[in-house]
Write a protein that holds these residues in place. Structure first.
Motif, PDB file in Angstrom:
ATOM      1  N   MET A   1       0.855  -1.164   0.000  1.00 27.56           N
ATOM      2  CA  MET A   1       0.000   0.000   0.000  1.00 27.56           C
ATOM      3  C   MET A   1       0.901   1.227   0.000  1.00 27.56           C
ATOM      4  SD  MET A   1      -3.087   0.921   2.589  1.00 27.56           S
ATOM      5  CE  MET A   1      -3.883  -0.621   2.332  1.00 27.56           C
ATOM      6  N   LYS A   2       0.454   2.261  -0.720  1.00 27.09           N
ATOM      7  CA  LYS A   2       1.286   3.448  -0.869  1.00 27.09           C
ATOM      8  C   LYS A   2       0.399   4.687  -0.874  1.00 27.09           C
ATOM      9  CE  LYS A   2       4.167   5.416  -4.453  1.00 27.09           C
ATOM     10  NZ  LYS A   2       4.742   5.166  -5.764  1.00 27.09           N
ATOM     11  N   LEU A   3       0.812   5.703  -0.129  1.00 24.85           N
ATOM     12  CA  LEU A   3       0.107   6.982  -0.101  1.00 24.85           C
ATOM     13  C   LEU A   3       1.032   8.042  -0.666  1.00 24.85           C
ATOM     14  CD1 LEU A   3      -2.193   8.907   0.792  1.00 24.85           C
ATOM     15  CD2 LEU A   3      -1.046   9.069   2.992  1.00 24.85           C
ATOM     16  N   THR A   4       0.559   8.751  -1.689  1.00 26.58           N
ATOM     17  CA  THR A   4       1.325   9.834  -2.297  1.00 26.58           C
ATOM     18  C   THR A   4       0.556  11.124  -2.091  1.00 26.58           C
ATOM     19  OG1 THR A   4       2.065   8.297  -4.011  1.00 26.58           O
ATOM     20  CG2 THR A   4       2.405  10.627  -4.421  1.00 26.58           C
ATOM     21  N   VAL A   5       1.203  12.097  -1.457  1.00 21.09           N
ATOM     22  CA  VAL A   5       0.586  13.405  -1.236  1.00 21.09           C
ATOM     23  C   VAL A   5       1.328  14.406  -2.113  1.00 21.09           C
ATOM     24  CG1 VAL A   5       0.057  15.194   0.452  1.00 21.09           C
ATOM     25  CG2 VAL A   5      -0.028  12.798   1.125  1.00 21.09           C
ATOM     26  N   ALA A  26      -7.030   2.209  -6.453  1.00 17.98           N
ATOM     27  CA  ALA A  26      -6.560   3.533  -6.064  1.00 17.98           C
ATOM     28  C   ALA A  26      -7.736   4.392  -5.650  1.00 17.98           C
ATOM     29  CB  ALA A  26      -5.810   4.193  -7.217  1.00 17.98           C
ATOM     30  N   SER A  27      -7.479   5.255  -4.684  1.00 13.23           N
ATOM     31  CA  SER A  27      -8.499   6.212  -4.268  1.00 13.23           C
ATOM     32  C   SER A  27      -7.826   7.564  -4.094  1.00 13.23           C
ATOM     33  CB  SER A  27      -9.170   5.772  -2.971  1.00 13.23           C
ATOM     34  OG  SER A  27      -8.207   5.671  -1.944  1.00 13.23           O
ATOM     35  N   ARG A  28      -8.609   8.606  -4.244  1.00  8.90           N
ATOM     36  CA  ARG A  28      -8.099   9.973  -4.218  1.00  8.90           C
ATOM     37  C   ARG A  28      -8.797  10.723  -3.099  1.00  8.90           C
ATOM     38  NH1 ARG A  28      -9.501  14.787  -7.200  1.00  8.90           N
ATOM     39  NH2 ARG A  28      -7.641  15.929  -7.782  1.00  8.90           N
ATOM     40  N   TYR A  29      -8.028  11.483  -2.319  1.00 13.93           N
ATOM     41  CA  TYR A  29      -8.572  12.262  -1.217  1.00 13.93           C
ATOM     42  C   TYR A  29      -7.994  13.673  -1.295  1.00 13.93           C
ATOM     43  CZ  TYR A  29      -9.768  13.696   3.515  1.00 13.93           C
ATOM     44  OH  TYR A  29     -10.269  14.366   4.592  1.00 13.93           O
ATOM     45  N   GLU A  42      -4.028  11.061  10.747  1.00 12.47           N
ATOM     46  CA  GLU A  42      -5.457  10.860  11.014  1.00 12.47           C
ATOM     47  C   GLU A  42      -6.145  10.262   9.791  1.00 12.47           C
ATOM     48  OE1 GLU A  42      -9.626  12.080  10.767  1.00 12.47           O
ATOM     49  OE2 GLU A  42      -8.059  13.223   9.787  1.00 12.47           O
ATOM     50  N   PHE A  43      -5.759  10.727   8.603  1.00 12.09           N
ATOM     51  CA  PHE A  43      -6.305  10.156   7.375  1.00 12.09           C
ATOM     52  C   PHE A  43      -5.922   8.690   7.251  1.00 12.09           C
ATOM     53  CE2 PHE A  43      -5.328   9.010   2.944  1.00 12.09           C
ATOM     54  CZ  PHE A  43      -6.613   8.984   2.449  1.00 12.09           C
ATOM     55  N   VAL A  44      -4.657   8.375   7.495  1.00 15.20           N
ATOM     56  CA  VAL A  44      -4.180   6.984   7.366  1.00 15.20           C
ATOM     57  C   VAL A  44      -4.879   6.082   8.370  1.00 15.20           C
ATOM     58  CG1 VAL A  44      -2.164   5.498   7.694  1.00 15.20           C
ATOM     59  CG2 VAL A  44      -1.966   7.586   6.349  1.00 15.20           C
ATOM     60  N   GLN A  45      -5.063   6.560   9.585  1.00 18.26           N
ATOM     61  CA  GLN A  45      -5.627   5.713  10.629  1.00 18.26           C
ATOM     62  C   GLN A  45      -7.136   5.530  10.512  1.00 18.26           C
ATOM     63  OE1 GLN A  45      -4.299   7.576  14.223  1.00 18.26           O
ATOM     64  NE2 GLN A  45      -2.301   6.565  14.165  1.00 18.26           N
ATOM     65  N   PHE A  46      -7.853   6.562  10.093  1.00 17.34           N
ATOM     66  CA  PHE A  46      -9.306   6.482  10.166  1.00 17.34           C
ATOM     67  C   PHE A  46     -10.039   6.539   8.830  1.00 17.34           C
ATOM     68  CE2 PHE A  46      -7.931   8.499  14.188  1.00 17.34           C
ATOM     69  CZ  PHE A  46      -8.279   7.462  15.035  1.00 17.34           C
ATOM     70  N   ARG A  47      -9.507   7.224   7.834  1.00 19.69           N
ATOM     71  CA  ARG A  47     -10.264   7.432   6.602  1.00 19.69           C
ATOM     72  C   ARG A  47      -9.784   6.619   5.409  1.00 19.69           C
ATOM     73  NH1 ARG A  47     -10.664  13.968   6.768  1.00 19.69           N
ATOM     74  NH2 ARG A  47     -11.860  14.106   8.687  1.00 19.69           N
TER      75      ARG A  47
END
Length: 137
Positions: A1-5, A26-29, A42-47
């Motif tokens: 899993m990878k998060l790119t900001v 993939a999802s976009r926030y 907070e995004f990683v843990q809950f959303r």
């Protein structure tokens, strides 16, 4: 899993990529203004997981991209290259595009059904009014 900001236009956007069973989802926030570390955590843990659970379409990836054992030095080089690289990979973009198309189709179907139901309701009201006019005769 990878998060790119990354910064896109006037907002900060986070794209989450998840590889499972040979597919990439993939999802976009949209974070809005530049997110603090606490906001990202907070995004990683809950959303993040509920957002990924909403995605229903994934893109299959080739077998060369899913090698089981990678040399540690190669892995370190790839990690350094990923941190320097901006943006998201093409499989994630494809997954986002497919998810967007899927949502668009379902939204179109739902809105068409609502429109037809509203037409039917108005037609029934018109029939009732016509009957009410003729009752007095």
């Amino acid at each position: 899993m990878k998060l790119t900001v990354y910064f896109e236009g006037e907002f900060w956007v986070g794209v989450t990529e998840h590889e499972a069973d040979g597919k990439v989802k993939a999802s976009r926030y949209v974070f809005g203004s530049e997110p603090y570390d606490a906001e990202v955590m907070e995004f990683v843990q809950f959303r993040m997981l509920p957002l990924l659970a909403q995605t229903s379409v994934g893109v299959s990836i080739d077998a060369a991209a899913r090698r089981s054992r990678i040399n540690p030095k190669r892995l370190a080089r790839e990690a350094a290259r990923e941190t320097e690289r901006q943006g998201i990979r093409s499989a994630a973009q494809e997954a986002l595009r497919l998810e967007l198309e899927h949502r668009k189709k379902t939204r179109k179907i739902v809105s068409r059904e609502q429109r037809e139901a509203e037409k039917e309701r108005k037609r029934e009201i018109a029939i009732q009014k016509a009957k009410a006019k003729h009752r007095g005769r």
